[in-house]
Design an enzyme around this catalytic site. Structure first.
Site, mmCIF file in Angstrom:
data_model
loop_
_atom_site.group_PDB
_atom_site.id
_atom_site.type_symbol
_atom_site.label_atom_id
_atom_site.label_comp_id
_atom_site.label_asym_id
_atom_site.label_seq_id
_atom_site.Cartn_x
_atom_site.Cartn_y
_atom_site.Cartn_z
ATOM 1 C CD GLU A 146 -2.526 1.075 2.759
ATOM 2 O OE1 GLU A 146 -2.425 0.080 3.508
ATOM 3 O OE2 GLU A 146 -3.082 2.131 3.099
ATOM 4 C CG ASP A 203 0.393 6.860 -1.103
ATOM 5 O OD1 ASP A 203 -0.703 7.414 -1.249
ATOM 6 O OD2 ASP A 203 1.401 7.456 -0.685
ATOM 7 C CG ASN A 234 -6.338 1.097 3.158
ATOM 8 O OD1 ASN A 234 -6.198 2.271 2.825
ATOM 9 N ND2 ASN A 234 -6.677 0.738 4.387
ATOM 10 C CD GLU A 261 -3.246 4.273 -1.371
ATOM 11 O OE1 GLU A 261 -3.123 5.482 -1.579
ATOM 12 O OE2 GLU A 261 -3.163 3.768 -0.225
#
Lengths: 247, 247
Positions: free
Chosen positions: A61, A65, A130, A133
């Site tokens: 994640e 991101d 979440n 990502e």
């Protein structure tokens, strides 16, 4: 022996289903499935690798991101040559907002594949963003930056990133379109028709008609979205303009 | 006519110098020089393109910041398989801190090429980091993500990213090395010698000797850094360990 065989084949079947769904979501074949498995593993499972290191989506994640931020930054940089640093920063924040990422993850129904010991209903809405990502992070590790970029274009930028909407200049193309029809006394009609697409997710198909002729068609995961998309297409096809464009 | 010719040839010469220096800094040939020129243009010049859009490094700085973040995230992800999301986030912040980026930009002497109407001495130290980020953005636009990644590995990760140091476990290899020498009663000596490298920047070369024999050599843009680098190399070459490693 028979029961062991049964367990084994049911696992293989489940894995095959995972790979097939993944292929549809990604738009290409994954190489190393284990990375994607980690992207769909919640910390509650307490899974660890041979070195005793936790194997769940949280590290992916973090990575996803970053990659997502870079791809969106590059897209906005190219798309809005007149936008300064402050504008670009603000627009990127809107695209990668928690709310927006949750919507993306929910539309792709990613939580369906989540490996967890907690019932998914108990998660907050953030679980969708979440995992989305983490999926981006997994693609980066599995296939590199360019595949990530293509995936983000397909799943984020093309369906969701509308600069005018992000700027708040256009809240809804549907309402703009209706306004134009009323002003110009044109009879219009949004018509939902049967969608024959074989997607993982249920899709809605909409025809936008002016009088008897179809102007545009669109499909999306909700009726509202399909109508908005059809209206947006009509907006550009008929070369309608907002007041802010004219100024 | 003669004066026009003079202006033209002096510009070409200056541009040639810029391209040559750029090649040394980048480690490859730039394709589209105009992007790099923008990366070195300060807003005080008030430069605009044909569409009247400002042409200075600020937009490229936004882009470069994103790309840098993604490359460092990917490096840390791979390098520290046991580090959780919080750890990775903290480590990345340290690497891409304003202070650190300014140091990077200063070491490469990027401000030398800055096109500005304000005397460079009047800028804050941030100018170095800002131009460094803009340069990363320019590389991305000119040659794509993989070249960016290589550049960042060469100019940021290899010379500066030392996980142990970032974690605060090792503040200085030089002091660790000296401590070890004193404990083990080894006579040591850091010797500065003539550096024959033909770099843009002045470099310092250092030999680290134990008794009469040279253990390691290193060069850097300051004597202090060269000594630290030589000590670090000796630390690993002689297989010395910190107490935290033994634990």
């Amino acid at each position: 022996m028979a029961s062991l065989k049964k367990i084994f084949s049911s696992r293989t079947a489940k894995n095959g289903e995972f790979v097939n769904s993944l292929k549809k979501i990604l738009g290409f074949s994954p190489k190393d499935i284990s990375i994607y498995e980690t992207a769909f593993t919640h910390r509650s499972t307490n899974e660890k690798n041979n070195e005793g290191q936790p194997q769940n989506y949280e590290r992916l994640e973090f990575l996803g991101d970053s990659i997502l931020g870079a791809v969106i930054a590059a897209h906005l940089y190219k798309k809005v040559p007149g936008g300064n640093e402050g504008y670009l920063t603000k627009m990127r924040s809107k695209v990668v907002s928690r709310e927006h990422l949750n919507e993306l993850g929910r539309d792709l129904n990613l939580a369906k594949f989540l490996k967890t010991t907690i019932p998914t209903q108990q998660f907050s809405g953030n679980i969708h963003g979440n995992v989305f990502e983490a999926l981006v992070g997994a693609i980066y590790l599995d296939r590199g930056f360019n595949y990530c970029e293509k995936f983000i274009h397909k799943r984020v930028i093309k369906p969701y990133v509308d600069i005018k909407k992000l700027e708040g200049k256009v809240i809804s193309y549907k309402s703009l379109f209706i306004e134009w029809c009323q002003k110009n006394k044109k009879p219009f009609h949004f018509e939902v028709y049967e969608d024959t697409g074989k997607d993982e997710l249920k899709h809605f198909a909409v025809r936008l008609k002016l009088g008897d002729s179809t102007v545009t068609k669109a499909r999306a995961t909700s009726k509202k979205k399909a109508e908005e998309r059809a209206a947006k297409r009509a907006f550009y096809k008929l070369n309608l303009r907002t007041d802010s464009d004219k100024a």
